[in-house]
Design an enzyme around this catalytic site. Structure first.
Site, PDB file in Angstrom:
ATOM      1  N   GLU A  54       0.826  -1.205   0.000  1.00 25.19           N
ATOM      2  CA  GLU A  54       0.000   0.000   0.000  1.00 25.19           C
ATOM      3  C   GLU A  54       0.863   1.260   0.000  1.00 25.19           C
ATOM      4  O   GLU A  54       0.580   2.227  -0.722  1.00 25.19           O
ATOM      5  CB  GLU A  54      -0.927   0.007   1.224  1.00 25.19           C
ATOM      6  CG  GLU A  54      -1.885  -1.173   1.274  1.00 25.19           C
ATOM      7  CD  GLU A  54      -1.352  -2.338   2.077  1.00 25.19           C
ATOM      8  OE1 GLU A  54      -2.149  -3.027   2.722  1.00 25.19           O
ATOM      9  OE2 GLU A  54      -0.113  -2.563   2.038  1.00 25.19           O
ATOM     10  N   THR A 166      12.335 -42.653  -8.957  1.00 27.16           N
ATOM     11  CA  THR A 166      13.095 -41.421  -8.747  1.00 27.16           C
ATOM     12  C   THR A 166      14.589 -41.623  -8.950  1.00 27.16           C
ATOM     13  O   THR A 166      15.342 -40.652  -9.023  1.00 27.16           O
ATOM     14  CB  THR A 166      12.875 -40.893  -7.322  1.00 27.16           C
ATOM     15  OG1 THR A 166      13.294 -41.888  -6.376  1.00 27.16           O
ATOM     16  CG2 THR A 166      11.412 -40.541  -7.097  1.00 27.16           C
ATOM     17  N   SER A 173      20.329 -40.617 -10.387  1.00 28.97           N
ATOM     18  CA  SER A 173      19.070 -39.962 -10.741  1.00 28.97           C
ATOM     19  C   SER A 173      19.257 -38.751 -11.643  1.00 28.97           C
ATOM     20  O   SER A 173      18.280 -38.106 -12.005  1.00 28.97           O
ATOM     21  CB  SER A 173      18.348 -39.521  -9.459  1.00 28.97           C
ATOM     22  OG  SER A 173      19.132 -38.587  -8.742  1.00 28.97           O
ATOM     23  N   TRP A 175      20.157 -37.172 -15.180  1.00 26.27           N
ATOM     24  CA  TRP A 175      18.928 -36.422 -14.901  1.00 26.27           C
ATOM     25  C   TRP A 175      17.751 -37.191 -15.476  1.00 26.27           C
ATOM     26  O   TRP A 175      17.804 -37.628 -16.626  1.00 26.27           O
ATOM     27  CB  TRP A 175      18.992 -35.038 -15.536  1.00 26.27           C
ATOM     28  CG  TRP A 175      20.108 -34.208 -15.008  1.00 26.27           C
ATOM     29  CD1 TRP A 175      21.304 -33.966 -15.596  1.00 26.27           C
ATOM     30  CD2 TRP A 175      20.132 -33.477 -13.768  1.00 26.27           C
ATOM     31  NE1 TRP A 175      22.074 -33.145 -14.818  1.00 26.27           N
ATOM     32  CE2 TRP A 175      21.369 -32.831 -13.684  1.00 26.27           C
ATOM     33  CE3 TRP A 175      19.212 -33.331 -12.725  1.00 26.27           C
ATOM     34  CZ2 TRP A 175      21.730 -32.038 -12.597  1.00 26.27           C
ATOM     35  CZ3 TRP A 175      19.570 -32.546 -11.653  1.00 26.27           C
ATOM     36  CH2 TRP A 175      20.803 -31.909 -11.603  1.00 26.27           C
ATOM     37  N   ARG A 189      11.773 -23.581  -5.831  1.00 24.94           N
ATOM     38  CA  ARG A 189      12.697 -23.391  -4.710  1.00 24.94           C
ATOM     39  C   ARG A 189      12.720 -21.923  -4.296  1.00 24.94           C
ATOM     40  O   ARG A 189      12.732 -21.602  -3.106  1.00 24.94           O
ATOM     41  CB  ARG A 189      14.123 -23.791  -5.113  1.00 24.94           C
ATOM     42  CG  ARG A 189      14.443 -25.254  -5.114  1.00 24.94           C
ATOM     43  CD  ARG A 189      15.925 -25.439  -5.403  1.00 24.94           C
ATOM     44  NE  ARG A 189      16.283 -26.838  -5.623  1.00 24.94           N
ATOM     45  CZ  ARG A 189      17.501 -27.254  -5.956  1.00 24.94           C
ATOM     46  NH1 ARG A 189      18.467 -26.353  -6.116  1.00 24.94           N
ATOM     47  NH2 ARG A 189      17.738 -28.547  -6.137  1.00 24.94           N
ATOM     48  N   LEU A 209      21.612 -27.436  -3.520  1.00 29.30           N
ATOM     49  CA  LEU A 209      20.262 -27.109  -3.081  1.00 29.30           C
ATOM     50  C   LEU A 209      20.003 -25.607  -2.986  1.00 29.30           C
ATOM     51  O   LEU A 209      19.155 -25.175  -2.219  1.00 29.30           O
ATOM     52  CB  LEU A 209      19.914 -27.769  -1.745  1.00 29.30           C
ATOM     53  CG  LEU A 209      19.407 -29.201  -1.795  1.00 29.30           C
ATOM     54  CD1 LEU A 209      18.826 -29.598  -0.444  1.00 29.30           C
ATOM     55  CD2 LEU A 209      18.367 -29.422  -2.875  1.00 29.30           C
ATOM     56  N   ARG A 212      19.760 -21.488  -8.582  1.00 29.32           N
ATOM     57  CA  ARG A 212      20.757 -21.040  -9.561  1.00 29.32           C
ATOM     58  C   ARG A 212      20.160 -20.781 -10.943  1.00 29.32           C
ATOM     59  O   ARG A 212      20.658 -19.930 -11.672  1.00 29.32           O
ATOM     60  CB  ARG A 212      21.850 -22.110  -9.725  1.00 29.32           C
ATOM     61  CG  ARG A 212      22.591 -22.445  -8.466  1.00 29.32           C
ATOM     62  CD  ARG A 212      23.710 -23.448  -8.710  1.00 29.32           C
ATOM     63  NE  ARG A 212      23.250 -24.681  -9.356  1.00 29.32           N
ATOM     64  CZ  ARG A 212      22.644 -25.664  -8.718  1.00 29.32           C
ATOM     65  NH1 ARG A 212      22.391 -25.569  -7.434  1.00 29.32           N
ATOM     66  NH2 ARG A 212      22.281 -26.757  -9.363  1.00 29.32           N
ATOM     67  N   GLU A 296      13.177 -31.756  -1.017  1.00 26.31           N
ATOM     68  CA  GLU A 296      13.793 -32.511  -2.114  1.00 26.31           C
ATOM     69  C   GLU A 296      14.686 -33.565  -1.474  1.00 26.31           C
ATOM     70  O   GLU A 296      15.869 -33.335  -1.243  1.00 26.31           O
ATOM     71  CB  GLU A 296      14.608 -31.596  -3.033  1.00 26.31           C
ATOM     72  CG  GLU A 296      13.775 -30.619  -3.832  1.00 26.31           C
ATOM     73  CD  GLU A 296      14.561 -29.953  -4.953  1.00 26.31           C
ATOM     74  OE1 GLU A 296      15.544 -30.573  -5.446  1.00 26.31           O
ATOM     75  OE2 GLU A 296      14.203 -28.826  -5.338  1.00 26.31           O
ATOM     76  N   GLY A 298      15.301 -38.092  -0.521  1.00 23.41           N
ATOM     77  CA  GLY A 298      15.244 -39.431  -1.078  1.00 23.41           C
ATOM     78  C   GLY A 298      13.994 -40.174  -0.643  1.00 23.41           C
ATOM     79  O   GLY A 298      13.176 -39.673   0.127  1.00 23.41           O
TER      80      GLY A 298
END
Length: 365
Positions: A54, A166, A173, A175, A189, A209, A212, A296, A298
């Site tokens: 505001e 996964t 994993s 990609w 993220r 993690l 980027r 994120e 396992g």
């Protein structure tokens, strides 16, 4: 559900630009229109301690040389009514002489919670509520969760093959999904207050993690669930910019000292079976101002979150691949009856590059 008016849609779009900026405060957008319906000011809430939407919109109108006397203010959350790091927004609106405030939804924060609207009405300003309420709540779903439930909104993210794997049996994993899905994941993220993983993922993948692949004004807190403090001081997650918080189940002074030397914070949160108490951890994170927690991890830690009923939302990227034998999204069960399955509802299904993004929530969430 009624769609927001065009002006409120603009205010919601402004609020969405605050992802990664306002934590722990809510994301708020504001558009001011003149008596004849022209837009004369707009703004969004800035970083914690900075001006709210505001005030930014009032300043914008002043910078344009526009008078806000008799104007209508469209704002995505109830104007605040208390002195925090900044003065009350409702007082600024009253002093400016606006005639009407259209707010999407009431602020759940106890020091506001209807008091802002009440103060505006007491000053003779018309207050209309409900335009864009569902959208405004979605933008701040973590803020509402923290204030009303005392815990963050937990979003579990995973990338899986079409047959639900996964990772391969050997843990590889990278990609499964494509570049577009990975970039989209970094955008999710960015909107989180904290990104959490388990020590197994740290040891297997050595992830950073951080955010980027998209621009961000700040890095979310990174959280590691590490019952026995096995995170190596050389882990890349400790190198990335921003803070790292490690939850352990039992003290280990030498390992704690090594991690603290690398800048990590350590919290001991013992639970059953020598594991971290995940529910207590969520309460602790909420007390630190964490609104949205992006997980994120396992299959084992994912399974613990699912088994304990702590997941509010699943963010799953599905690749058009079959991996056969491999690791599941979440290791829990086995169930004896289909009726015991976690029943979800789809919130969104969208293509992202060659992959599919699915957002699903437990029914009732």
């Amino acid at each position: 559900m009624t769609a927001p008016t065009p002006t409120m849609q603009q205010a919601l779009a402004l609020a969405a630009q605050s992802f990664g900026l306002t934590e722990p405060n809510p994301r708020v957008g504001c558009v001011i229109t003149s008596v004849d319906g022209r837009e004369i000011g707009r703004g969004a809430t800035q970083q914690a301690g900075g001006p709210h939407a505001e005030v930014m919109a009032l300043r914008d109108a002043q910078g344009r040389g526009e008078s806000v006397l008799g104007a209508t203010v469209h704002v995505t959350l109830e104007p605040c009514a208390h002195h925090g790091r900044t003065p009350p927004c409702c007082e600024a609106l009253i002093a400016a002489g606006v005639a009407r405030v259209v707010m999407a939804i009431e602020d759940p924060f106890p020091l506001v919670a209807g008091q802002g609207a009440e103060r505006l009405r007491a000053a003779g300003i018309e207050v209309i509520e409900g335009d864009g309420a569902d959208e405004a709540r979605e933008l701040n779903i973590g803020f509402f969760s923290r204030v009303q439930r005392g815990r963050p909104w937990v979003r579990l993210k995973a990338a899986v093959s079409l047959d639900g794997r996964t990772a391969l049996n050997n843990g590889r994993s990278q990609w499964i999904t494509g570049e577009a899905a990975r970039t989209d994941g970094h955008a999710w993220r960015r909107r989180a207050s904290a990104v959490l993983t388990g020590v197994g993922t740290v040891l297997d993948d050595d992830p950073r993690l951080d955010v980027r692949l998209v621009e961000t004004p700040r890095q979310p807190l990174r959280v590691i669930v590490d019952s026995r403090l096995e995170t190596p001081p050389s882990a890349r997650i400790l190198d990335a910019p921003g803070s790292v918080l490690v939850y352990a189940a039992q003290p280990d002074p030498p390992r704690e000292a090594a991690l603290r030397e690398r800048g990590a914070q350590i919290e001991c949160m013992p639970g059953p079976n020598g594991k971290v108490d995940l529910a207590a951890m969520l309460t602790h994170l909420a007390a630190r101002g964490v609104n949205e927690l992006h997980v994120e991890a396992g299959h084992k830690l994912n399974g613990s979150f699912v088994r304990e009923g702590l997941v509010d939302e699943f963010l799953v990227y599905v690749a058009p691949k079959l991996l056969g034998a491999g690791r599941d999204l979440a290791a829990f069960g086995p169930l004896e009856r289909l009726d015991d399955a976690l029943d979800l509802r789809y919130v969104d299904i969208s293509p992202v590059g060659e992959d599919l993004r699915i957002v699903a929530r437990p029914r009732g969430a």
